[in-house]
Design a protein around this motif. Structure first.
Motif, PDB file in Angstrom:
ATOM      1  N   TRP A  28     -24.269  32.098  88.486  1.00 14.22           N
ATOM      2  CA  TRP A  28     -24.044  30.740  88.407  1.00 14.22           C
ATOM      3  C   TRP A  28     -24.340  30.066  86.809  1.00 14.22           C
ATOM      4  CZ3 TRP A  28     -20.790  28.329  91.437  1.00 14.22           C
ATOM      5  CH2 TRP A  28     -20.895  28.536  92.874  1.00 14.22           C
ATOM      6  N   LYS A  29     -25.357  30.524  86.537  1.00 16.09           N
ATOM      7  CA  LYS A  29     -25.764  30.193  84.985  1.00 16.09           C
ATOM      8  C   LYS A  29     -24.762  30.733  84.035  1.00 16.09           C
ATOM      9  CE  LYS A  29     -30.658  29.728  86.143  1.00 16.09           C
ATOM     10  NZ  LYS A  29     -31.992  30.349  86.257  1.00 16.09           N
ATOM     11  N   ALA A  30     -24.460  31.965  84.005  1.00 17.93           N
ATOM     12  CA  ALA A  30     -23.374  32.515  83.317  1.00 17.93           C
ATOM     13  C   ALA A  30     -21.991  31.489  83.364  1.00 17.93           C
ATOM     14  CB  ALA A  30     -22.907  33.893  83.757  1.00 17.93           C
ATOM     15  N   PHE A  31     -21.500  31.080  84.220  1.00 19.19           N
ATOM     16  CA  PHE A  31     -20.405  30.166  84.517  1.00 19.19           C
ATOM     17  C   PHE A  31     -20.750  28.799  83.783  1.00 19.19           C
ATOM     18  CE2 PHE A  31     -18.405  33.273  86.995  1.00 19.19           C
ATOM     19  CZ  PHE A  31     -17.005  33.086  86.885  1.00 19.19           C
ATOM     20  N   ASP A  32     -21.913  28.322  84.220  1.00 14.13           N
ATOM     21  CA  ASP A  32     -22.535  27.022  83.586  1.00 14.13           C
ATOM     22  C   ASP A  32     -22.261  27.201  82.088  1.00 14.13           C
ATOM     23  OD1 ASP A  32     -23.074  25.840  85.889  1.00 14.13           O
ATOM     24  OD2 ASP A  32     -25.144  26.401  86.003  1.00 14.13           O
ATOM     25  N   VAL A  33     -22.521  28.381  81.485  1.00 17.66           N
ATOM     26  CA  VAL A  33     -22.481  28.698  80.066  1.00 17.66           C
ATOM     27  C   VAL A  33     -20.919  28.569  79.745  1.00 17.66           C
ATOM     28  CG1 VAL A  33     -22.968  30.066  78.300  1.00 17.66           C
ATOM     29  CG2 VAL A  33     -24.828  29.534  79.670  1.00 17.66           C
ATOM     30  N   LEU A  67     -23.897  37.775  78.335  1.00 14.10           N
ATOM     31  CA  LEU A  67     -22.366  37.495  78.080  1.00 14.10           C
ATOM     32  C   LEU A  67     -21.862  38.406  76.864  1.00 14.10           C
ATOM     33  CD1 LEU A  67     -22.350  33.950  79.139  1.00 14.10           C
ATOM     34  CD2 LEU A  67     -21.288  35.806  80.372  1.00 14.10           C
ATOM     35  N   LEU A  68     -22.540  38.311  75.882  1.00 16.37           N
ATOM     36  CA  LEU A  68     -22.103  39.148  74.531  1.00 16.37           C
ATOM     37  C   LEU A  68     -22.120  40.656  74.781  1.00 16.37           C
ATOM     38  CD1 LEU A  68     -24.529  37.359  71.711  1.00 16.37           C
ATOM     39  CD2 LEU A  68     -21.835  37.576  71.732  1.00 16.37           C
ATOM     40  N   GLU A  69     -22.840  41.207  75.769  1.00 12.83           N
ATOM     41  CA  GLU A  69     -22.823  42.616  76.018  1.00 12.83           C
ATOM     42  C   GLU A  69     -21.673  42.765  76.844  1.00 12.83           C
ATOM     43  OE1 GLU A  69     -26.198  44.368  77.689  1.00 12.83           O
ATOM     44  OE2 GLU A  69     -27.719  43.397  76.776  1.00 12.83           O
ATOM     45  N   VAL A  70     -21.386  42.185  77.661  1.00  8.92           N
ATOM     46  CA  VAL A  70     -19.882  42.448  78.292  1.00  8.92           C
ATOM     47  C   VAL A  70     -18.637  41.907  77.739  1.00  8.92           C
ATOM     48  CG1 VAL A  70     -21.233  42.649  80.489  1.00  8.92           C
ATOM     49  CG2 VAL A  70     -20.057  40.535  79.725  1.00  8.92           C
ATOM     50  N   GLY A  71     -18.737  41.128  76.647  1.00  2.00           N
ATOM     51  CA  GLY A  71     -17.605  40.779  75.846  1.00  2.00           C
ATOM     52  C   GLY A  71     -16.799  39.519  76.199  1.00  2.00           C
ATOM     53  N   ALA A  72     -17.875  38.829  77.187  1.00  2.00           N
ATOM     54  CA  ALA A  72     -17.316  37.407  77.824  1.00  2.00           C
ATOM     55  C   ALA A  72     -17.265  36.521  76.502  1.00  2.00           C
ATOM     56  CB  ALA A  72     -18.161  37.137  78.888  1.00  2.00           C
ATOM     57  N   VAL A  73     -18.228  36.444  75.647  1.00  2.00           N
ATOM     58  CA  VAL A  73     -18.365  35.686  74.672  1.00  2.00           C
ATOM     59  C   VAL A  73     -18.551  36.379  73.210  1.00  2.00           C
ATOM     60  CG1 VAL A  73     -19.463  33.542  75.908  1.00  2.00           C
ATOM     61  CG2 VAL A  73     -21.054  35.457  74.789  1.00  2.00           C
ATOM     62  N   GLU A  74     -18.170  35.961  72.335  1.00  2.00           N
ATOM     63  CA  GLU A  74     -18.273  36.673  71.073  1.00  2.00           C
ATOM     64  C   GLU A  74     -19.091  35.744  69.876  1.00  2.00           C
ATOM     65  OE1 GLU A  74     -14.354  38.049  69.607  1.00  2.00           O
ATOM     66  OE2 GLU A  74     -14.245  39.052  71.494  1.00  2.00           O
ATOM     67  N   GLN A  75     -19.739  36.324  69.038  1.00  2.00           N
ATOM     68  CA  GLN A  75     -20.582  35.418  68.062  1.00  2.00           C
ATOM     69  C   GLN A  75     -20.012  35.612  66.523  1.00  2.00           C
ATOM     70  OE1 GLN A  75     -24.632  36.861  67.540  1.00  2.00           O
ATOM     71  NE2 GLN A  75     -25.284  34.728  66.938  1.00  2.00           N
ATOM     72  N   GLY A  83     -14.976  35.141  74.507  1.00  2.00           N
ATOM     73  CA  GLY A  83     -14.560  36.445  74.209  1.00  2.00           C
ATOM     74  C   GLY A  83     -12.917  36.710  74.491  1.00  2.00           C
ATOM     75  N   LEU A  84     -12.389  37.736  73.732  1.00  2.00           N
ATOM     76  CA  LEU A  84     -11.030  38.134  74.168  1.00  2.00           C
ATOM     77  C   LEU A  84     -11.041  38.886  75.391  1.00  2.00           C
ATOM     78  CD1 LEU A  84      -9.661  39.354  70.576  1.00  2.00           C
ATOM     79  CD2 LEU A  84      -8.913  37.419  71.836  1.00  2.00           C
ATOM     80  N   ARG A  85     -11.993  39.524  75.851  1.00  2.00           N
ATOM     81  CA  ARG A  85     -12.159  40.127  77.094  1.00  2.00           C
ATOM     82  C   ARG A  85     -11.838  39.173  78.126  1.00  2.00           C
ATOM     83  NH1 ARG A  85     -16.720  44.180  79.452  1.00  2.00           N
ATOM     84  NH2 ARG A  85     -15.578  44.762  81.258  1.00  2.00           N
TER      85      ARG A  85
END
Length: 274
Positions: A28-33, A67-75, A83-85
């Motif tokens: 849930w928190k991941a989707f909140d972010v 989320l950075l580890e799985v590529g869902a977001v990028e810095q 992220g492009l993923r």
């Protein structure tokens, strides 16, 4: 393989009252972010994500790291972005197939009428925009790709609600209808009568109901009697809609339906809940 039972789309209001324990809490928190990002704010700092999500900074820091580890977001410089993923994952959805089948016909329609074109699907009692082709010098509107709006306030949404299952309409009409403008339909009984008329013609209108000064005409894409999506043509509210627009719009929705049916992977689409 046994088909999964159709589930009600979980709204933001529903989520606020659902228990969040263990691993489900992290999800849930991941989707909140992720949902703090928008078309108007594509790059966010950690502090902005915390403020918009309502989560503590320490929690946001931990979730962003995952989320950075799985590529869902990028810095990037200035903060974080989707992220492009996520684009790769989203393209695998049935709606990605629908958009691919519709795009050539949407482009032809846009060229023919020179007006703003929308492609949308129903998600619960909201309408979700999959594509938007802008008209030249078009005025600002609340629509964009990925945006959700109350379906009953839009032409594309009403075209879909007219063919929606009875439980969807019962759910929508069981509570006060939200309004986007003073002309939005607010009374459930009035909405039901409105949808009855649309069902008999397969033509829906939005007159200043989503945005003051903007109107549209919409028609559903019907495949096997099921409205899988809808397309609209926008125009200024002070214009009289040309009947020819309704005809060309109908030919476009029919062409998209045929293209969908001709796709070899189409058989996966009808069983998927929208």
């Amino acid at each position: 393989m046994t088909a999964l039972r159709r589930r009600k789309v979980v709204t933001m209001a529903d989520r606020a009252t659902m228990p969040r324990n263990g691993s489900s809490s992290v999800l849930w928190k991941a989707f909140d972010v992720l949902e703090t990002f928008s078309q108007h704010k594509r790059v966010l700092t950690l502090s902005e994500v915390a403020r918009l999500s309502g989560l503590p900074k320490s929690t946001v820091h931990r979730v962003l790291g995952m989320l950075l580890e799985v590529g869902a977001v990028e810095q990037q410089e200035g903060g974080f972005r989707i992220g492009l993923r996520m684009l790769s994952v989203a393209s695998c959805s049935p709606e990605g197939l629908l958009r691919d089948a519709a795009m050539p016909h949407l482009l032809d329609l846009h060229k023919a009428v020179g007006r703003t074109i929308h492609l949308a699907v129903l998600q619960g009692t909201d309408v979700l925009y999959l594509e938007k082709l802008h008209a030249r010098n078009s005025q600002s509107s609340p629509t964009d790709i990925g945006i959700r709006l109350p379906a009953h306030c839009t032409g594309v949404g009403k075209a879909l609600l007219a063919h929606a299952p009875a439980d969807t309409l019962d759910d929508l009409c069981s509570r006060p209808l939200p309004a986007l403008t003073p002309r939005s339909l607010r009374v459930p009984a009035v909405l039901r009568r409105h949808l009855d008329r649309i069902r008999s013609t397969d033509v829906a209108f939005d007159h200043d109901e989503a945005s003051v000064g903007l109107s549209c005409v919409a028609r559903p894409i019907l495949v096997g009697g099921r409205a899988v999506a809808s397309i609209s043509i926008g125009f200024h509210s002070d214009e009289q809609v040309d009947p020819a627009l309704i005809g060309v719009l109908g030919r476009t929705t029919t062409a998209v339906a045929r293209s969908l049916t001709a796709r070899r992977d189409y058989h996966q689409y009808p069983s998927t809940p929208i």
